[in-house]
Motif scaffolding. Structure first.
Motif, mmCIF file in Angstrom:
data_model
loop_
_atom_site.group_PDB
_atom_site.id
_atom_site.type_symbol
_atom_site.label_atom_id
_atom_site.label_comp_id
_atom_site.label_asym_id
_atom_site.label_seq_id
_atom_site.Cartn_x
_atom_site.Cartn_y
_atom_site.Cartn_z
ATOM 1 N N ALA A 171 3.620 9.872 -9.591
ATOM 2 C CA ALA A 171 2.860 10.095 -10.830
ATOM 3 C C ALA A 171 2.193 11.466 -10.799
ATOM 4 O O ALA A 171 2.190 12.198 -11.810
ATOM 5 N N LYS A 172 1.643 11.849 -9.643
ATOM 6 C CA LYS A 172 1.014 13.169 -9.508
ATOM 7 C C LYS A 172 2.052 14.276 -9.683
ATOM 8 O O LYS A 172 1.789 15.292 -10.339
ATOM 9 N N LYS A 173 3.237 14.069 -9.092
ATOM 10 C CA LYS A 173 4.298 15.069 -9.228
ATOM 11 C C LYS A 173 4.721 15.215 -10.683
ATOM 12 O O LYS A 173 4.902 16.336 -11.187
ATOM 13 N N ARG A 174 4.891 14.062 -11.371
ATOM 14 C CA ARG A 174 5.265 14.114 -12.790
ATOM 15 C C ARG A 174 4.172 14.810 -13.614
ATOM 16 O O ARG A 174 4.470 15.626 -14.490
ATOM 17 N N LYS A 175 2.933 14.472 -13.280
ATOM 18 C CA LYS A 175 1.802 15.086 -13.995
ATOM 19 C C LYS A 175 1.795 16.594 -13.761
ATOM 20 O O LYS A 175 1.653 17.383 -14.713
ATOM 21 N N ASN A 176 1.943 17.022 -12.525
ATOM 22 C CA ASN A 176 1.969 18.459 -12.215
ATOM 23 C C ASN A 176 3.140 19.148 -12.885
ATOM 24 O O ASN A 176 3.019 20.280 -13.386
ATOM 25 N N LYS A 177 4.287 18.431 -12.897
ATOM 26 C CA LYS A 177 5.464 18.991 -13.553
ATOM 27 C C LYS A 177 5.212 19.164 -15.050
ATOM 28 O O LYS A 177 5.538 20.202 -15.644
ATOM 29 N N ARG A 178 4.609 18.149 -15.685
ATOM 30 C CA ARG A 178 4.287 18.241 -17.123
ATOM 31 C C ARG A 178 3.269 19.353 -17.380
ATOM 32 O O ARG A 178 3.380 20.096 -18.364
ATOM 33 N N LEU A 179 2.268 19.469 -16.503
ATOM 34 C CA LEU A 179 1.270 20.529 -16.665
ATOM 35 C C LEU A 179 1.922 21.913 -16.544
ATOM 36 O O LEU A 179 1.619 22.817 -17.326
ATOM 37 N N ARG A 180 2.798 22.075 -15.540
ATOM 38 C CA ARG A 180 3.497 23.335 -15.364
ATOM 39 C C ARG A 180 4.352 23.664 -16.590
ATOM 40 O O ARG A 180 4.357 24.796 -17.084
ATOM 41 N N GLN A 181 5.059 22.640 -17.084
ATOM 42 C CA GLN A 181 5.906 22.826 -18.260
ATOM 43 C C GLN A 181 5.062 23.184 -19.484
ATOM 44 O O GLN A 181 5.414 24.089 -20.252
ATOM 45 N N ALA A 182 3.930 22.495 -19.666
ATOM 46 C CA ALA A 182 3.042 22.794 -20.800
ATOM 47 C C ALA A 182 2.492 24.210 -20.679
ATOM 48 O O ALA A 182 2.389 24.940 -21.677
ATOM 49 N N LYS A 183 2.158 24.609 -19.445
ATOM 50 C CA LYS A 183 1.631 25.960 -19.231
ATOM 51 C C LYS A 183 2.703 26.995 -19.554
ATOM 52 O O LYS A 183 2.420 28.015 -20.193
ATOM 53 N N GLU A 184 3.944 26.750 -19.136
ATOM 54 C CA GLU A 184 5.033 27.679 -19.432
ATOM 55 C C GLU A 184 5.281 27.773 -20.934
ATOM 56 O O GLU A 184 5.492 28.866 -21.465
ATOM 57 N N GLU A 185 5.247 26.630 -21.610
ATOM 58 C CA GLU A 185 5.438 26.635 -23.063
ATOM 59 C C GLU A 185 4.305 27.382 -23.755
ATOM 60 O O GLU A 185 4.537 28.164 -24.690
ATOM 61 N N ALA A 186 3.082 27.153 -23.296
ATOM 62 C CA ALA A 186 1.932 27.845 -23.882
ATOM 63 C C ALA A 186 2.037 29.347 -23.637
ATOM 64 O O ALA A 186 1.772 30.157 -24.544
ATOM 65 N N THR A 187 2.446 29.730 -22.436
ATOM 66 C CA THR A 187 2.616 31.150 -22.127
ATOM 67 C C THR A 187 3.695 31.762 -23.019
ATOM 68 O O THR A 187 3.529 32.876 -23.533
ATOM 69 N N ALA A 188 4.786 31.029 -23.212
ATOM 70 C CA ALA A 188 5.854 31.527 -24.093
ATOM 71 C C ALA A 188 5.348 31.673 -25.525
ATOM 72 O O ALA A 188 5.628 32.675 -26.195
ATOM 73 N N ASP A 189 4.593 30.686 -25.999
ATOM 74 C CA ASP A 189 4.029 30.760 -27.361
ATOM 75 C C ASP A 189 3.080 31.944 -27.481
ATOM 76 O O ASP A 189 3.095 32.668 -28.483
ATOM 77 N N ILE A 190 2.249 32.132 -26.452
ATOM 78 C CA ILE A 190 1.292 33.249 -26.470
ATOM 79 C C ILE A 190 2.041 34.578 -26.489
ATOM 80 O O ILE A 190 1.698 35.488 -27.252
ATOM 81 N N GLU B 256 0.844 -1.198 0.000
ATOM 82 C CA GLU B 256 0.000 0.000 0.000
ATOM 83 C C GLU B 256 0.877 1.245 0.000
ATOM 84 O O GLU B 256 0.602 2.225 -0.706
ATOM 85 N N LYS B 257 1.954 1.199 0.791
ATOM 86 C CA LYS B 257 2.864 2.344 0.858
ATOM 87 C C LYS B 257 3.554 2.562 -0.488
ATOM 88 O O LYS B 257 3.691 3.691 -0.964
ATOM 89 N N ARG B 258 4.009 1.451 -1.125
ATOM 90 C CA ARG B 258 4.654 1.574 -2.440
ATOM 91 C C ARG B 258 3.668 2.127 -3.473
ATOM 92 O O ARG B 258 4.019 2.987 -4.289
ATOM 93 N N ALA B 259 2.429 1.672 -3.412
ATOM 94 C CA ALA B 259 1.409 2.164 -4.345
ATOM 95 C C ALA B 259 1.149 3.652 -4.099
ATOM 96 O O ALA B 259 1.020 4.445 -5.055
ATOM 97 N N LYS B 260 1.103 4.024 -2.846
ATOM 98 C CA LYS B 260 0.885 5.429 -2.496
ATOM 99 C C LYS B 260 2.060 6.277 -2.977
ATOM 100 O O LYS B 260 1.872 7.377 -3.533
ATOM 101 N N ASP B 261 3.287 5.792 -2.799
ATOM 102 C CA ASP B 261 4.469 6.504 -3.272
ATOM 103 C C ASP B 261 4.466 6.657 -4.795
ATOM 104 O O ASP B 261 4.779 7.722 -5.326
ATOM 105 N N LYS B 262 4.098 5.545 -5.472
ATOM 106 C CA LYS B 262 4.033 5.603 -6.931
ATOM 107 C C LYS B 262 2.976 6.605 -7.383
ATOM 108 O O LYS B 262 3.178 7.354 -8.353
ATOM 109 N N LEU B 263 1.845 6.628 -6.689
ATOM 110 C CA LEU B 263 0.780 7.581 -7.008
ATOM 111 C C LEU B 263 1.275 9.018 -6.829
ATOM 112 O O LEU B 263 1.019 9.886 -7.673
ATOM 113 N N GLU B 264 1.973 9.251 -5.733
ATOM 114 C CA GLU B 264 2.493 10.594 -5.473
ATOM 115 C C GLU B 264 3.511 10.993 -6.537
ATOM 116 O O GLU B 264 3.520 12.141 -7.008
#
Length: 118
Positions: free
Chosen positions: A25-44, A15-23
């Motif tokens: 994955a969430k961090k990677r997702k947030n990082k990708r979202l932040r990066q996509a937002k920065e790229e979109a802002t730069a394009d804009i 359960e702990k390993r699954a929770k760590d993996k989930l966290e």
């Protein structure tokens, strides 16, 4: 009971390993979202800068031509005023003299439609 305790420990670890993996994955997702937002802002920002540059170029060409027209009109007006003043000074005395001659040189004549009743 020991095996049961060991099974529970394994479940808790899983359960702990699954929770760590989930966290992670969430961090990677947030990082990708932040990066996509920065790229979109730069394009804009880049698109906005390009459009503003185009707008300023067009505005300058239009306003520049209007400014040139205003200068040309002002020059033409000045030239015409100088020509009118020159002609006024040139013909003033002649016109006044002709007007005075017409006013002083009155020749009484009968109108052509006048019928003498004698």
């Amino acid at each position: 009971m020991a095996s049961q305790s060991q099974g529970i420990q394994q479940l808790l670890q899983a359960e702990k390993r699954a929770k760590d993996k989930l966290e992670e994955a969430k961090k990677r997702k947030n990082k990708r979202l932040r990066q996509a937002k920065e790229e979109a802002t730069a394009d804009i920002d880049q698109y906005k800068l390009k459009r503003e540059t185009d707008f300023r170029r067009i505005q300058t060409s239009i306003m520049g031509s209007q400014g040139n027209l205003a200068v040309k009109i002002e020059e033409q007006t000045t030239e015409k005023m100088q020509a009118y003043n020159s002609n006024y000074q040139k013909f003033k005395e002649k016109v006044v003299k002709e007007l005075l001659e017409l006013a002083y040189d009155v020749r009484p004549e009968l109108h052509k439609n006048f019928k003498n009743k004698q």
